[in-house]
Enzyme design. Structure first.
Site, short mmCIF file in Angstrom:
data_model
loop_
_atom_site.label_atom_id
_atom_site.label_comp_id
_atom_site.label_asym_id
_atom_site.label_seq_id
_atom_site.Cartn_x
_atom_site.Cartn_y
_atom_site.Cartn_z
N LYS A 135 53.54 33.46 12.77
CA LYS A 135 52.99 32.80 13.95
C LYS A 135 51.78 31.98 13.50
O LYS A 135 51.03 32.44 12.64
CB LYS A 135 52.57 33.89 14.95
N ASN B 93 47.07 27.92 9.41
CA ASN B 93 47.26 28.10 7.96
C ASN B 93 46.56 29.33 7.40
O ASN B 93 46.12 29.34 6.26
CB ASN B 93 46.78 26.85 7.19
N ARG B 94 46.39 30.33 8.25
CA ARG B 94 45.74 31.59 7.83
C ARG B 94 44.28 31.42 7.42
O ARG B 94 43.71 32.28 6.77
CB ARG B 94 46.52 32.27 6.67
N MET B 95 43.69 30.27 7.79
CA MET B 95 42.27 30.03 7.45
C MET B 95 41.42 30.49 8.64
O MET B 95 40.70 29.70 9.28
CB MET B 95 42.05 28.54 7.13
#
Ligand SMILES: Cc1cc2nc3c(=O)[nH]c(=O)nc-3n(C[C@H](O)[C@H](O)[C@H](O)COP(=O)(O)O)c2cc1C
Length: 215
Positions: A10, A192-194
Site C-alpha cells: 500500500k 515510497n516508504r520514506m
C-alpha cells in the site's frame, strides 16, 4: 499451510509531519492527531491502544485496552489490578502504548511509567460505568484460568443477586493507571516508504528533545 503476502502493498500519502509544524510538547501533538483522526472518520474506537508489559517470564505481552483520558500528565486506562498486566506492572512499571490509526496512516508509540491512579479517580470512573460493566468487574477474576463459561455466568449471577437494588461499589482490585510518558514517537506514512518519524524524549528539566528518525 502457506500463504504468501509479499504482494500486499500500500502507498501511504495522506499527510506529512514536518519539524516546522509541530509543538514543543508531544501531548499537544497527540491531542491534535487524536482529534484529526476522529474528524477524518473511518476509525472505529479511536481510543483503542496496544499496551505492552514485560512479564515475570521476561517476555513482552501486548493486549488492547481503551484509553479513557489524556492530560498533560499522561494517558489513563482502567483494568483489574490482579490481572496478568496488573502483576507485570507491579513488578515492572515500564510499559509501552501504541496506536495505529489506519485511515490516516498514523502510528504513535509511547514509552512510559505506569502508576495507579488515586482511589478518587478510580471511584469516579467506576461510578460512570453501566451497571453490567460494574458487575463484570466483580464477576471476572481477570486472567485467571476458569473451568468453563458456566463458571463465569454463575459468578455474574451471584453478584447480580448480591447487589440487587443496591449501589455497586468499586472492587479494590479494579482501577486506573496513568502512564507518564518518557518518549513519544509519531509516525506518518509517506510514499515510497520514506515515512516521517518524529520522536520526543523527556529531558531532565521537563522539556522535550525532538529528533527525526529514519524510516
Ligand atoms: C477493543 C478492546 C478493548 C479492551 N479494553 C480493555 C480495557 O480497557 N481494560 C482491560 O482490562 N481490558 C480490555 N480489553 C481486554 C484486554 O485486551 C485483555 O484481554 C485483558 O485486559 C486481559 O489481559 P491480561 O490477561 O494480559 O492482563 C479490551 C480488549 C479489546 C479487544
Amino acid at each position: 499451510m502457506e500463504k504468501d503476502l509479499g504482494s500486499y502493498r500500500k502507498e501511504y500519502q495522506k499527510s506529512e509531519l514536518t519539524e516546522t509544524s509541530i509543538p514543543e510538547n508531544p501531548m499537544e501533538l497527540f491531542q491534535k492527531w487524536f482529534y484529526e483522526v476522529e474528524e477524518f472518520g473511518g476509525t472505529d474506537e479511536v481510543n483503542t491502544m496496544t499496551l505492552s508489559t514485560i512479564g515475570s517470564d521476561n517476555f513482552p505481552k501486548n493486549r488492547i485496552v481503551l484509553l479513557k483520558k489524556f492530560t498533560w500528565e499522561g494517558f489513563m486506562f482502567y483494568t483489574n489490578y490482579n490481572s496478568e498486566k496488573g502483576k507485570s506492572i507491579a513488578s515492572n512499571p515500564n510499559i509501552c502504548l501504541s496506536f495505529f490509526w489506519h485511515d490516516m496512516e498514523r502510528q504513535i508509540i509511547i514509552k512510559g511509567i505506569a502508576e495507579k491512579t488515586s482511589e478518587n479517580i478510580s471511584d469516579g470512573y467506576f461510578e460512570s460505568r453501566p451497571e453490567g460493566s460494574k458487575l463484570g468487574a466483580w464477576a471476572s477474576n481477570q486472567s485467571s484460568v476458569i473451568k468453563s463459561r458456566k463458571e463465569l455466568d454463575n459468578s455474574l449471577f451471584s453478584f447480580e443477586n448480591k447487589y440487587k437494588d443496591q449501589e455497586i461499589p468499586r472492587p479494590s482490585h479494579w482501577g486506573g493507571y496513568i502512564v507518564k510518558p518518557v518518549s513519544i514517537e509519531f509516525w506518518q506514512g509517506r510514499s515510497n516508504r520514506m515515512h516521517d518519524r518524529i520522536r520526543y524524549t523527556l529531558q531532565k528539566d521537563f522539556d522535550w528533545k525532538i529528533e527525526r528518525l529514519a524510516p
